[in-house]
Each structure stands twice: as structure tokens, then as C-alpha cells.
Scaffold this active site. Structure first.
Site, PDB file in Angstrom:
ATOM      1  CG  HIS A   1      -1.866   1.121   0.868  1.00 54.47           C
ATOM      2  ND1 HIS A   1      -2.710   0.971   0.379  1.00 54.47           N
ATOM      3  CD2 HIS A   1      -2.087   2.809   1.229  1.00 54.47           C
ATOM      4  CE1 HIS A   1      -4.253   1.697   0.392  1.00 54.47           C
ATOM      5  NE2 HIS A   1      -3.151   2.973   1.291  1.00 54.47           N
TER       6      HIS A   1
ATOM      7  NE  ARG B   1      -0.608   4.909   4.853  1.00 60.07           N
ATOM      8  CZ  ARG B   1      -1.044   5.329   5.797  1.00 60.07           C
ATOM      9  NH1 ARG B   1      -2.544   5.229   5.712  1.00 60.07           N
ATOM     10  NH2 ARG B   1      -0.879   3.822   6.459  1.00 60.07           N
TER      11      ARG B   1
ATOM     12  CG  ASP C   1      -0.150  -8.474   2.831  1.00 56.97           C
ATOM     13  OD1 ASP C   1      -0.014  -7.697   1.328  1.00 56.97           O
ATOM     14  OD2 ASP C   1      -0.424  -8.511   3.541  1.00 56.97           O
TER      15      ASP C   1
ATOM     16  CG  HIS D   1      -3.092 -10.905   2.580  1.00 57.98           C
ATOM     17  ND1 HIS D   1      -3.290 -10.098   2.018  1.00 57.98           N
ATOM     18  CD2 HIS D   1      -4.802 -11.606   1.732  1.00 57.98           C
ATOM     19  CE1 HIS D   1      -4.181  -9.669   1.564  1.00 57.98           C
ATOM     20  NE2 HIS D   1      -5.084 -10.841   1.706  1.00 57.98           N
TER      21      HIS D   1
ATOM     22  CG  HIS E   1      -8.860  -9.841   1.424  1.00 55.65           C
ATOM     23  ND1 HIS E   1      -7.551  -9.631   2.101  1.00 55.65           N
ATOM     24  CD2 HIS E   1      -9.836  -9.941   2.445  1.00 55.65           C
ATOM     25  CE1 HIS E   1      -8.230 -10.057   3.235  1.00 55.65           C
ATOM     26  NE2 HIS E   1      -9.480 -10.093   3.728  1.00 55.65           N
TER      27      HIS E   1
END
Lengths: 368, 297
Positions: free
Chosen positions: A59, A61, A273, A200, A147
Site C-alpha cells: 500500500h 501512500r 503487504d 496473503h 483476498h
């Protein structure tokens, strides 16, 4: 012409079963066999030389997240659809599109516009919608990433079911919260065709389901995230925030099965992750904090710490994810993309990162 | 007996628990002779509604000479836009000697204790522990049964969501008692066997030979979540009915931390009957909380 010769390192290239001392020459961004005259030298003595690491999920940002990826030895990252739209000259960024709208019944981005579609850390709860999304992906030959979580079983869990959650009084999620969703998507994939990747995975039973599906010839791949490979639910003792990750951490037995799955090939890759914790979360107790794991910089060391061998760790960080994505990279045969990660064998520190033939990390040190 | 904090019974040594029992016995006998908290403030910081625990801590603090600051947050701190630590920093700035905290999240009391200088007493954190309740229940049983080593205590009800059950489990096992946990399957966490309990779903089997049976309050909203059968079936299978009480060992005791759902988990006749320790638990709660605050002073 830019030439870079990496000399004296121990090459780990799973795609070609190379596990020995070899030099690697990169000319104009590609691996080449000859033409080392006048090349800049990197002394890789005492180092592992590997294809640049590829991260199946993180992720992003801000720029800091890409810098963290670079420090961890990643030359390619796939970022979640919710990530900031950033590009970088140092790291190849592949942006996943939305598989579905996060709320409601609609399909997400067009599979024609993306190499993969995913909902990041969120499940597609509606089986009918998932089936339609898989149909569109199959038709466009785009990879779908799932997911796998049945929210009616996971509820508000912050840890996997077991003695640790019971003792700490934490809402827990049974393995079936994952396996029910994995089984569902595998059965859907049988009908829709196409390629599906499971993100995951955490449970021993899910690894078995993937192994069975692969044996049946389904076009399915799967990864585990570094947190679940490195830790079990016991990490949560004393409400240790490091254990607040999504999906939840599970038992030692599950963790052992993930490690075995990486060795056997039932699992194809380890993803970071990577998700940096919000500073405000330090103000609230364990259960009120958002799941996070700033895993990029320490990936190599964390994975070696699990007892996986260096060739396996190199493979699940490079060749494995490259095959999942179907992209160039992940190996270092002549003609391959000049992405190289060089790690000190003794300290497990990432010493050099070379992205498309350009030194991105460690360059300054060398010029002194 | 000195305590830095009281956050959980898990991890407490037998001698520490027994020292608190002795202090509570002394306080019950002679009353608080000194005022160890004179001129001090005890802050009651409640993020969850509570009547009896809060009143009990308040009276205990006053008995030791403290003034009490009652602070209750409607809903969680986050809905008010203030973080938990900010609320705590504000309270601590008022200079309390002890902060008594109840919070709906497991681990909240320990989290607060990491960030403050004063003593923190956990008055219930989520589904984790309620140590003052565990200690007062253990004290009550100790008074009635003597040494608890080898005694069999059954705890029946919604074990999964019960901080009372966890604190009692740790307290009683530390004292050498044999603890049996019992309840409907979705509310009975098998993982607590790792803490030394026997986990048995069938109530008649669970209470067989018990020296005491502790009934837990059932929250009726669990039925809407599909965690509980209908009330009548619950009472029949996991309630302490008169018929079930009649089959207990003659000397066996019945407890309940309150508030009781009469006719659901506990029949009124049993709650008011000779086996019942319900009001004694409340009385002992007061002296046990004095003992706890004294140890933290």
C-alpha cells in the site's frame, strides 16, 4: 553505453537453477554475456546476487513507501488500487485496478486497462459479483487477485482462533473464514476459466486447497505475506501491536504449513503487504488500531529468519512473483531486465539495488 | 503488599493473591484503621456503563480517605474525537494517585498503564480481565471453603465474552483449584484449556462434584447474533435451575457477579437460597477493592 559488471557474488537465479559464484554483466539495462570492457565494477564478494525483488502487494501512500521498497531490495512493486498514484524512476510500479466497486454490486475497473485487478485487503463478499468479475478477467486475460475472507466468519476478529486470542479476550477468526472463501473462488474459477491469484493466505488448510487445485490443472497461484510467514498468533501476547495485521495471524501449525508451501511450490511468492501505520493509532489500544505492517525494509532478513534457505527466499521474492504477474524480470539470464538486488551474506543488509541497469542504492558508497 | 498496577490476574503469584486476601480479611474485620489515601485522588475512568463496580470502587476509595473523581465517557473516546491517550493525559494532569479504568476493548488498561506514572487498576477491559472481581470471588470462596487447593469450581455461561470468567480462571488456578468452564459451544473457547481449565459443554457433567458454581450473566442481545438458543432452552441446558441446584453436593455454593437475569441463567429461588453467595460477593467486593487501592497507594 552504460555497462555494469557485478563481480564475485553468489548468484541465486531460480529460473535457471543457478546457485553459485557467477559474474553478472548489464549493458544498457539488460543482462548480457559479453562486452565487459570499460564497465563499472561492483565488487559483490560475500554477497548474494539475485534478480531484483518483486512485491505482489503493498500500500503506497507517499514517496517514502517507494523508498522503503527500494531499501528492501524491491525493483518492482504492485500497489493496491487504493494506493496513491505515484510513479518512480527507481522502482517499477504496477498499479492494480479495482476488481469490483468496494461497496455495492458493480464491477470495478476495466480489465483491459490493467494487468491485474484486485480489491487489495478487502474481500468480494458477493459470490455472483465475483463470478462476473472473473468472467471479465478471463475474457481479457487479466489476472484477478482475491483476498479470500468470508466476513460472516471473520467478523471483527483481530487474531486467528486459538489459545492466544482466547486468553487475551480478542475476537478471533477461524481458519474457515479463509478456506470457505478460497473454496468458493476455486469453484467459480472452474466455471469461468482465466487466472486467479490468492493474496496473503494464512491457513494450513488453504495451502492444501491451492495444492489440490494446482494438481487439477487450474490456473491458480497464491502468496503468503511476510508477517504470516515470520510470525504466528503468539506474537500478540501482551497486545503487541506488531501482531495487528490483516489478514489475522494464525497458529504455529498454520505458519509451518505456509513455510512448507513455499518450499513445495504450493505457494508461489511472499508479498510484503507493506502498509505503514497511522501515527494516531499509537493513541489507541490494540483492537482499535488499524492493521499495518511496515515490512519492506526488513523482508530478506525476516524471511531468512524463518529458516527458509537463501535460494528459496530469493525465488519467492523474484522468480515466483514474476511468473504470477507474467512480467519480464525475476531472472538474470542474458536478455533479462537488468534488475538486481545484492545482499550481504553476513549482515543480511541490502547493499546494492540496480534497477534497469541503473544503480539506485549503494551507488554513493561505491564512488568514494 | 505493594502493587505497581493491577492489570490482570494472569501472571500474579499465589503469594500476591493471598496477601490481598489477608489484607481484605483485615479490612473486613477491623475496617480501614489508617487513611492511606488521605488527601489523594482516585480517578474512576469509565468508558463503559457500570453501576456496581464503579460504586464499589468509589466507596472503597472514600473509606481509605481519598476523594473520588468520576469521569465517564459516553461511548468511546474516538466518537468524541479525543483519543484514549488524550483523555487519560487530561485525567492524569489532575494528579490522581490511582486511575481505575473500565474500557470496552481488551488490553486497554495495560495500554494506559504503559503511558502514565500513577497506578492503574483495571476495572474490566473488554473481554480480557476484571481482576478485582476475580479477586473478590476468590476471596469469597476462600472464606467459605478454606484453602482452595483441590477444590472444584465450575464457571457456567458466556465464557467467550466474559472477563469475569478469565480473571476467576487465573485466580482460582493460581490457588490450586480445579476450574471447569461450561457454556453453549459458540461461547465456550476451547483455547482456554491452555490456561489450565477443563472445558465441558454439558452443564450436568461440568457441575458434577463441584464445590462451587459460578453463574455468568447472559447478554440477551447474543441471541439475536445466533450465539444462544432461545431463553427457555438456555435455562434448561445452562441455567442454574432449582432442580439442578438440588442435585449439587450438599455443601456446594452458587455465585453470580450480577446483575442477575432471574429465571434465565439463575433461578430466583437459588439466588435467594442458602447456597447463594451473591450478596456476600458484593460485601466482599468493597473490602477487596479497599485492599487493592491500599496496595496501590
Amino acid at each position: 553505453m552504460s555497462r555494469l559488471l557485478i563481480k564475485g557474488g553468489h548468484l541465486l537465479d531460480a529460473a535457471h537453477q543457478v546457485d553459485g559464484v557467477r559474474d553478472v554483466l548489464i549493458v544498457d539495462g539488460k543482462v548480457q554475456v559479453s562486452g565487459e570492457d570499460g564497465a563499472d565494477l561492483i565488487d559483490a564478494t560475500g554477497c548474494w546476487v539475485m534478480p531484483g525483488f518483486i512485491d505482489l502487494r503493498c500500500h503506497v501512500r507517499g514517496k517514502g513507501d517507494l523508498a522503503a521498497a527500494m531499501q528492501g531490495g524491491f525493483t518492482t512493486v504492485v500497489c493496491t488500487p487504493e494506493s496513491a498514484a505515484l510513479t518512480s524512476e527507481d522502482v517499477r510500479v504496477i498499479r492494480a485496478g479495482y476488481l469490483t466497486h468496494l461497496d455495492g454490486q458493480e464491477l470495478g475497473d476495466s480489465p483491459k486497462d490493467y494487468s491485474l485487478l484486485s480489491n487489495g485487503f478487502r474481500p468480494v463478499s458477493d459470490a455472483g459479483l465475483m463470478r462476473r468479475a472473473l468472467q471479465f478477467c478471463a475474457q481479457a486475460q487479466t489476472l484477478a487477485m482475491s483476498h479470500a475472507e468470508e466476513v460472516n466468519l471473520s467478523g471483527k476478529a483481530t487474531l486467528g482462533e486459538g489459545p492466544t486470542a482466547d486468553r487475551l479476550g480478542l475476537a478471533s477468526s477461524p481458519a474457515s473464514a479463509e478456506t470457505v472463501a478460497v473454496a468458493r473462488d476455486l469453484l467459480l474459477l472452474e466455471e469461468t476459466g482465466g487466472r486467479l491469484h490468492f493474496a496473503h493466505l494464512t491457513s494450513a488448510r488453504a495451502v492444501m486447497l491451492i495444492a489440490e487445485a494446482k494438481a487439477r490443472g487450474l490456473k491458480v497461484t497464491a502468496d503468503a505475506a511476510v508477517a504470516h510467514v515470520a510470525f504466528s498468533d503468539e506474537l500478540a501476547a501482551g497486545y503487541n501491536r506488531a501482531a495487528r495485521v490483516k489478514p489475522v495471524l494464525r497458529t504455529r501449525t498454520d505458519r509451518a504449513a505456509l513455510l512448507e508451501g513455499l518450499r513445495s511450490g504450493a505457494l508461489d511468492a511472499v508479498a510484503s503487504d507493506h502498509f505503514v501505520r497511522n501515527a494516531l493509532d499509537d493513541e489507541e489500544p490494540f483492537e482499535a488500531t488499524a492493521p499495518a505492517h511496515a515490512s519492506h525494509p526488513g523482508m530478506w532478513r525476516a524471511l531468512l529468519g524463518t529458516g527458509l534457505s537463501p535460494p528459496i527466499v530469493a525465488a519467492v521474492l523474484s522468480w515466483g512473483p514474476a511468473r504470477v504477474l507474467g512480467i519480464d524480470g525475476g531472472h538474470l539470464a542474458p536478455g533479462a531486465r537488468g534488475d538486481v538486488t545484492i545482499v550481504d551474506r553476513e549482515t543480511a543488509q541490502v547493499r546494492y539495488v540496480i534497477s534497469a541497469g541503473k544503480m539506485q542504492l549503494g551507488a554513493r558508497k561505491e564512488s568514494r | 503488599m505493594k502493587l505497581r498496577h493491577l492489570l490482570a490476574i494472569e501472571g500474579m503469584r499465589r503469594e500476591e493473591i493471598e496477601a490481598l486476601f489477608s489484607a481484605a480479611a483485615r479490612l473486613r474485620q477491623a475496617g480501614p484503621t489508617a487513611k492511606p489515601l488521605a488527601g489523594q485522588t482516585v480517578a474512576n475512568l469509565f468508558f463503559e456503563p457500570s453501576t456496581r463496580t464503579r460504586a464499589s470502587f468509589e466507596l472503597a476509595a472514600q473509606a481509605l480517605g481519598a476523594q473520588v473523581l468520576n469521569w465517564s465517557a459516553q461511548g468511546s473516546s474516538t466518537t468524541k474525537g479525543e483519543t484514549l491517550l488524550d483523555t487519560v493525559r487530561n485525567i492524569v494532569a489532575m494528579g490522581p494517585k490511582v486511575v481505575v479504568i473500565r474500557h470496552p476493548l481488551s488490553g486497554a488498561a495495560a495500554f494506559v498503564a504503559e503511558h502514565v506514572q500513577c497506578a492503574v487498576v483495571n476495572a474490566g477491559d473488554g473481554q480480557h480481565e476484571h481482576p478485582s472481581q476475580g479477586l473478590l470471588d476468590g476471596f469469597t470462596l476462600h472464606n467459605r471453603l478454606g484453602a482452595l487447593s483441590g477444590k472444584r469450581i465450575a464457571i457456567v455461561g458466556d465464557i467467550r465474552h466474559s472477563r469475569v470468567a478469565r480473571s476467576n480462571l487465573h485466580c482460582l488456578t493460581a490457588l490450586g483449584a480445579e476450574v471447569v468452564l461450561c457454556g453453549p459451544p459458540p461461547l465456550l473457547p476451547a483455547g482456554l484449556a491452555a490456561c489450565g481449565a477443563r472445558v465441558i459443554c454439558d452443564m450436568d457433567q461440568a457441575i458434577e462434584g463441584a464445590d462451587a458454581v459460578m453463574m455468568l450473566r447472559i447478554q440477551k442481545e447474543r441471541q439475536a447474533q445466533g450465539l444462544l438458543p432461545k431463553p427457555e432452552e438456555y435455562r434448561r441446558r445452562w441455567g442454574m435451575t432449582q432442580a439442578r441446584a438440588a442435585k449439587l453436593k450438599e455443601t456446594a455454593l452458587v455465585m453470580h457477579p450480577g446483575p442477575i437475569n432471574r429465571g434465565l441463567e439463575l433461578d430466583g429461588e437459588v439466588a435467594d437460597g442458602p447456597r447463594s453467595l451473591v450478596l456476600e460477593q458484593v460485601r466482599n467486593g468493597l473490602v477487596m477493592r479497599q485492599a487493592i487501592l491500599e496496595a496501590c497507594a
